[in-house]
Design a protein around this motif. Sequence first.
Motif, PDB file in Angstrom:
ATOM      1  N   TYR A  32      27.440   1.700 -57.083  1.00 42.88           N
ATOM      2  CA  TYR A  32      27.314   1.804 -55.633  1.00 42.88           C
ATOM      3  C   TYR A  32      27.931   3.156 -55.280  1.00 42.88           C
ATOM      4  CZ  TYR A  32      26.541  -3.233 -55.960  1.00 42.88           C
ATOM      5  OH  TYR A  32      26.073  -4.474 -56.293  1.00 42.88           O
ATOM      6  N   PHE A  34      28.613   6.656 -52.763  1.00 47.54           N
ATOM      7  CA  PHE A  34      28.917   7.028 -51.386  1.00 47.54           C
ATOM      8  C   PHE A  34      29.177   8.532 -51.301  1.00 47.54           C
ATOM      9  CE2 PHE A  34      29.794   2.724 -49.740  1.00 47.54           C
ATOM     10  CZ  PHE A  34      29.886   2.021 -50.924  1.00 47.54           C
ATOM     11  N   LYS A  49      25.158   6.078 -48.264  1.00 48.53           N
ATOM     12  CA  LYS A  49      25.454   5.331 -49.487  1.00 48.53           C
ATOM     13  C   LYS A  49      24.176   4.868 -50.158  1.00 48.53           C
ATOM     14  CE  LYS A  49      26.210   0.773 -47.317  1.00 48.53           C
ATOM     15  NZ  LYS A  49      27.235  -0.287 -47.071  1.00 48.53           N
ATOM     16  N   ILE A  51      22.960   1.706 -52.515  1.00 50.73           N
ATOM     17  CA  ILE A  51      23.313   0.400 -53.071  1.00 50.73           C
ATOM     18  C   ILE A  51      22.196  -0.059 -54.016  1.00 50.73           C
ATOM     19  CG2 ILE A  51      23.833  -2.012 -52.552  1.00 50.73           C
ATOM     20  CD1 ILE A  51      25.989  -0.017 -51.673  1.00 50.73           C
ATOM     21  N   THR A  52      20.975  -0.045 -53.506  1.00 48.81           N
ATOM     22  CA  THR A  52      19.825  -0.423 -54.305  1.00 48.81           C
ATOM     23  C   THR A  52      18.582   0.066 -53.580  1.00 48.81           C
ATOM     24  OG1 THR A  52      18.736  -2.267 -55.439  1.00 48.81           O
ATOM     25  CG2 THR A  52      19.537  -2.675 -53.210  1.00 48.81           C
ATOM     26  N   ARG A  94      31.625   2.878 -56.730  1.00 53.80           N
ATOM     27  CA  ARG A  94      32.185   1.560 -56.992  1.00 53.80           C
ATOM     28  C   ARG A  94      31.287   0.910 -58.036  1.00 53.80           C
ATOM     29  NH1 ARG A  94      32.002  -0.711 -51.932  1.00 53.80           N
ATOM     30  NH2 ARG A  94      34.094  -0.157 -51.258  1.00 53.80           N
ATOM     31  N   ASP A  95      31.874   0.298 -59.020  1.00 52.83           N
ATOM     32  CA  ASP A  95      31.133  -0.349 -60.100  1.00 52.83           C
ATOM     33  C   ASP A  95      30.826  -1.778 -59.692  1.00 52.83           C
ATOM     34  OD1 ASP A  95      30.295  -1.533 -62.510  1.00 52.83           O
ATOM     35  OD2 ASP A  95      31.659  -0.314 -63.705  1.00 52.83           O
ATOM     36  N   GLY A  98      33.268  -3.921 -61.051  1.00 57.25           N
ATOM     37  CA  GLY A  98      34.634  -3.420 -60.996  1.00 57.25           C
ATOM     38  C   GLY A  98      35.404  -3.836 -59.762  1.00 57.25           C
ATOM     39  N   ARG A 100      37.351  -3.459 -55.922  1.00 59.03           N
ATOM     40  CA  ARG A 100      36.825  -3.254 -54.570  1.00 59.03           C
ATOM     41  C   ARG A 100      37.080  -1.852 -54.053  1.00 59.03           C
ATOM     42  NH1 ARG A 100      38.057  -9.134 -51.868  1.00 59.03           N
ATOM     43  NH2 ARG A 100      38.265 -10.212 -53.843  1.00 59.03           N
ATOM     44  N   LEU A 102      37.199   2.237 -53.921  1.00 60.96           N
ATOM     45  CA  LEU A 102      36.340   3.319 -54.373  1.00 60.96           C
ATOM     46  C   LEU A 102      37.104   4.257 -55.305  1.00 60.96           C
ATOM     47  CD1 LEU A 102      34.640   4.217 -50.975  1.00 60.96           C
ATOM     48  CD2 LEU A 102      33.504   3.235 -52.963  1.00 60.96           C
TER      49      LEU A 102
END
Lengths: 114, 116
Positions: A32, A34, A49, A51-52, A94-95, A98, A100, A102
């Motif tokens: 993810y 940013f 950002k 995300i997908t 952010r993984d 992983g 929360r 960044l």
Amino acid sequence: AQSVAQPEDQVNVAEGNPLTVKCTYSVSGNPYLFWYVQYPNRGLQFLLKYITGDNLVKGSYGFEAEFNKSQTSFHLKKPSALVSDSALYFCAVRDSRGRRALTFGSGTRLQVQP
Amino acid sequence: DVKVTQSSRYLVKRTGEKVFLECVQDMDHENMFWYRQDPGLGLRLIYFSYDVKMKEKGDIPEGYSVSREKKERFSLILESASTNQTSMYLCASSSLQQGALRETQYFGPGTRLLVL
């Protein structure tokens, strides 16, 4: 562990020219990603950002970023730079597997000359 | 609009003093974070909290502690300030409503701390 690299400490570009600020990342799961901007003596402002979905993400102030999974990159771009775009830019990741918080890159200072 | 406020923009303290940095957010966010920003190092996570009275260490917690007694407020404490804690301190918050790990963090204006 997740990590971010911004290979350029500073990027100089003339007003009206396209700009690119580079970012590469390393994660175990899905990323993810940013981009934030920081103007002098200010906090960080969120730009965009990923995300997908679509690899090209559009954000605030005419900025966009392209997610490239094979190159593990997320470069920030703008077709025509403004002097007011001069600021410090941070890429963060952010993984999906992983924590929360960044993980930020070291930052790239963008200088747009009139 | 999300608003994250920090109690001071600039702070000057002496070595050995106990220092409190306060952060308040007005959007009922579950998560709150403290980072420090140093030139060439980007932002490094000190502590974060995902609920009242809950806290987790970040990457550089040594010399710091935190307190979250109310959802909207997250305090960073320097138990005995040292010169190497001179830095810019940034607070952030985020909501899980966007989906865990997908949420955007919103930042306060920062506190520039000078320890003499």
